[in-house]
Structure formats: C-alpha cells, structure tokens
Design a protein around this motif. Structure first.
Motif, PDB file in Angstrom:
ATOM      1  N   LYS A 128      14.843  -8.529   2.024  1.00 10.85           N
ATOM      2  CA  LYS A 128      13.707  -7.910   2.704  1.00 10.85           C
ATOM      3  C   LYS A 128      12.398  -8.038   1.943  1.00 10.85           C
ATOM      4  N   GLU A 129      12.461  -8.332   0.637  1.00 16.26           N
ATOM      5  CA  GLU A 129      11.220  -8.521  -0.114  1.00 16.26           C
ATOM      6  C   GLU A 129      11.470  -9.402  -1.321  1.00 16.26           C
ATOM      7  N   LYS A 137       7.984  -8.852  -7.184  1.00 16.64           N
ATOM      8  CA  LYS A 137       6.533  -8.823  -7.350  1.00 16.64           C
ATOM      9  C   LYS A 137       6.078  -9.721  -8.496  1.00 16.64           C
ATOM     10  N   LEU A 172      12.427 -11.006   5.598  1.00  6.89           N
ATOM     11  CA  LEU A 172      11.137 -10.709   4.971  1.00  6.89           C
ATOM     12  C   LEU A 172      10.087 -10.369   6.010  1.00  6.89           C
ATOM     13  N   GLN A 173       9.377  -9.286   5.794  1.00  8.46           N
ATOM     14  CA  GLN A 173       8.264  -8.886   6.643  1.00  8.46           C
ATOM     15  C   GLN A 173       6.923  -9.093   5.934  1.00  8.46           C
ATOM     16  N   GLU A 174       6.953  -9.170   4.618  1.00 10.01           N
ATOM     17  CA  GLU A 174       5.757  -9.350   3.801  1.00 10.01           C
ATOM     18  C   GLU A 174       6.069 -10.310   2.664  1.00 10.01           C
ATOM     19  N   MET A 175       5.035 -10.921   2.130  1.00 13.04           N
ATOM     20  CA  MET A 175       5.162 -11.724   0.916  1.00 13.04           C
ATOM     21  C   MET A 175       4.174 -11.176  -0.108  1.00 13.04           C
ATOM     22  N   PRO A 176       4.574 -11.078  -1.382  1.00 10.19           N
ATOM     23  CA  PRO A 176       3.664 -10.523  -2.393  1.00 10.19           C
ATOM     24  C   PRO A 176       2.458 -11.425  -2.622  1.00 10.19           C
ATOM     25  N   SER A 236      -0.058 -11.086   5.760  1.00 15.52           N
ATOM     26  CA  SER A 236       0.139  -9.651   5.566  1.00 15.52           C
ATOM     27  C   SER A 236      -0.816  -8.831   6.435  1.00 15.52           C
TER      28      SER A 236
END
Length: 423
Positions: A4-5, A8, A26-30, A48
């Motif tokens: 899911k992530e 960082k 994944l819903q976001e990427m750092p 994002s």
C-alpha cells in the motif's frame, strides 16, 4: 500484492534503474521518488492529491525513462502547467503510454492537462482513459504520430466527436469504448473528406463498445475502401446504431456484433424511415471466416442471399427470434467448420446432422424446444459427417433423442450432453 505504500527513504536508492509497482494497491508515491533521476523503467507514476505530495511536474526529473509508463490519478493535477513541465514530448524512449483519470468527471482543466501531455512522436501505443474534457487535443490524431500502432480511448464520456485517427498511417489496432456523448461518426474521424485521401491505411482491428448514443456511421464520399486492411471488426453494446456501415471490407476475416441494431434491416426486412440506410450486407464480405451474433433481439432470419462462402465459424447467442435456416441454406455453407447456438433459434425442434458438409464442431446450448438430433439416410450415404469431431449439448430440457451412427461419424472424439432432462 497488498503493498500500500513505498518506503519514505526510497530517494536514497539513487542508482535504481527499474521500479515496477504494477499489481500493487498503492494510492500514493512518496515525494522522495523524484530523487531517482537514473530511473529507466517506471511502470506507474501516481499523481498525489496531497499538497506536499508527488506532483505531475516531477516527471521532468526522469530524462532516461523508456518502455512503458502509466500516469494515473490525473484528476489530482491542480496546476495544469505541471503537465507542461512533465516534458513528455522529450521522453523519446517511451514506447507505451497510459494516461488515466480515476473518473470521467466533466472538467475543463482536463483539456489543458491532456494538451500539455503531448508525448514524443516515437510513441507506439497510447491509451487515454476516463478523460473528462469535451474535446481531444490537436496532437491526438496528428499525422506526425506515424509510429503509433495501437490506440485505446476508454470512457471519455463528455467528448461528442472522435479525433482524426484516420491520419495515423501505422495504426493497426483501434479500440474505442464508453464514448457516451458520441452520436455520429463521420469525416472528422477519418481525418479528411478528399477522394484522394486514404484513411486508416494500416488498420487491422477496429472495436467499438458501449457507445450508448451512437446512431450514425457516415462514410466519405468518393472513397472506395475506408479500411483497406481491416480484418477484425467488433461492434458491442451500440444499441442505437442504425446508419451507414462500411460496405467494402476486402480483408475482413472476423465480425463480432453484440447488442446492436445494425443487422436488423438486412435480416428482418425493416425499412429505415429516413431512407438513408445502407445495410450491412454480409454476402459482400467474401473473405469473412468468423461471425458472432449476440443479443440482436429483433433478428428473425438469415439473409436471403446466404452467408459468406468462406465462413468457417458461426456463433449465435441470445437471438431468440432468429429462425433456424433450412436444410438447403445450410448445405450452401460449404466451408462452415464450427457452429455454436446458445439460447437462440427458439423455433428449432430438430437439428439435422449432415446438413453442413464439413462441420467439425457443434455446440447446442439452451435450445429449449430442441427435441432431436438426427442423421438422415442421405447424410449418412454422402459421408457429410466424416469431419465431425466435437458434439456438445447443454441444457436442452425437451431433448428426446440423439441418433448417431458409428459408421457416419468415424472421427467423433468428444461427445458431451448435460442437463437434458428428457433423455
């Protein structure tokens, strides 16, 4: 994968060349991803929605990207100038590009974003999904994109017309679906209306699906062949389409029609009140080998002039009103090797094995009034069943008898019957 992530600290992997996150949640990427300037392969770039998250403009920091790239959640772009800064036009090694919004919401900013996301002309495959603009940018369909061989336009619900895709000289595959505002397709689709202009010179596969309001398909006056190399045409869930259709498709091998009205005038004798109907005449498609007819509810009969002589496989599904053809009609299908009838031809009570001279495979599924499958003495004598290899009968509750002679079906290797209550 349930990932899911990403960590960082990803930005510390400065020598990373490949990052594949396909199949993850994944819903976001750092934001740290932007430090990986040596990346050559990035399967997906997720824009994002966070103020301090990864912006589309960060794509400019990956000058070495090549191969496939998906840019998703484009609805999160707040500043359309970010699309310009992404500098896709200069990423000349990207060959396959997917531009994806999560929902096809009407939004003017989408048009500016897509305009600025113009890719390199080296691109070979492009997919645009859930775009919320009302028109496509000028670059989509421009003749400079002569390397594109595959194009998908999906769920762009607010565009009322298609781009001039006929100008793409190398285009081989075109899939268009969910264009719910398109009512007519004409010269704008082909990219010109001059008799000397040949649209779609390389197109081999053309598919239209879920075009709820599409009514007319207009041709260009003076052009003999709109699609000179088209081998596969698919029309699915286009319930209002009743206008002109291509009448000269010299290379057409496969035709799939599902939930459309386009065949009804040809088969059932209906007359279009506007007198502009040029019905699809299957008999003209001399090269047609595969035909699939699904959910054509008003279809009542086959064309009086017969089916294409080269036809090898015929599949009929959920065409309940379609009358099963006569013995003489079937005998004219001299090349037919495979026949599938599913929940269709409700008037069919007896299937005459041997009517199709080179039949190899027969599937009868949910023919609710079918009572018998038999071989006539004439068929047995003519050895017309010597090719039959596969016979399957499913869900025919009134079936009482199946008469097979070993000497008539020497090559039958697979026989199945299921849920035939009377036998």
């Amino acid at each position: 994968m349930n990932l899911k992530e990403l960590p960082k600290g990803m930005g510390k992997l400065v020598n990373l060349r490949r990052l594949d996150i396909d199949g993850t949640n994944l819903q976001e990427m750092p934001l740290e991803i932007a430090k990986l300037e040596n990346l050559q392969s990035l399967s997906r770039f997720i824009v994002s929605k966070q103020q301090n998250g990864l912006k589309l403009a960060e794509l400019r920091k990956f000058p070495l990207l090549q191969g496939e790239l998906c840019i998703s959640k484009l609805e999160n772009v707040i500043d359309p100038s970010d699309a310009c800064q992404a500098n896709l036009k200069e990423k000349k090694q990207i060959k396959e590009l997917l531009l994806k919004w999560s929902h096809s919401t009407l939004e003017e900013s989408h048009q500016v974003v897509l305009e600025h996301l113009q890719p390199s002309t080296n691109l070979k495959k492009l997919t645009v999904k859930c775009y919320g603009g009302t028109s496509f940018p000028n670059w989509l369909g421009d003749s400079s994109f002569g390397n594109i061989v595959s194009l998908w336009i999906e769920d762009c619900r607010h565009c009322s017309s298609l781009p001039p895709l006929g100008r793409l000289q190398s285009l081989k595959e075109l899939f268009i679906s969910g264009m719910k505002s398109v009512k007519s397709i004409g010269s704008e689709f082909y990219g010109g209306n001059s008799p000397s202009f040949q649209p779609f010179p390389s197109l081999e596969t053309l598919s239209f699906e879920s075009m709820a309001e599409w009514e007319e398909w207009n041709m260009i006056d003076g052009i003999t062949t709109e699609f000179p190399r088209l081998s596969h045409l698919s029309l699915r869930s286009c319930p209002k389409l009743k206008g002109n259709l291509p009448s000269n498709l010299p290379c057409l091998v496969r035709l799939d029609v599902e939930d459309c009205c386009v065949l009804e005038s040809e088969f059932s004798g209906e007359v279009d009140n506007r007198n502009i109907m040029r019905p699809l005449n299957l008999f003209n498609f001399n090269s047609l080998q595969q035909l699939s007819l699904v959910r054509i509810r008003s279809l009542t009969s086959f064309p009086s002039n017969g089916l294409p002589k080269a036809l090898k496989t015929l599949s009929i599904e959920y065409c309940k009103k379609l009358e099963f053809p006569s013995h003489e009609f079937l005998q004219s299908c001299k090349a037919l090797e495979g026949l599938r009838i599913m929940s269709s031809c409700c008037s069919l009570t007896s299937f005459p094995l041997g009517s199709l001279p080179v039949l190899k495979r027969l599937i009868l599924w949910k023919c609710k009034h079918l009572k018998s499958i038999s071989i006539s003495e004439e068929a047995a004598a003519s050895q017309s069943l010597m090719f039959l290899e596969d016979l399957q009968v499913y869900g025919c509750p009134e079936l009482e008898s199946i008469s097979l002679l070993d000497s008539s079906t020497p090559n039958l290797s697979y026989f199945m019957k299921r849920v035939c209550l009377s036998i």
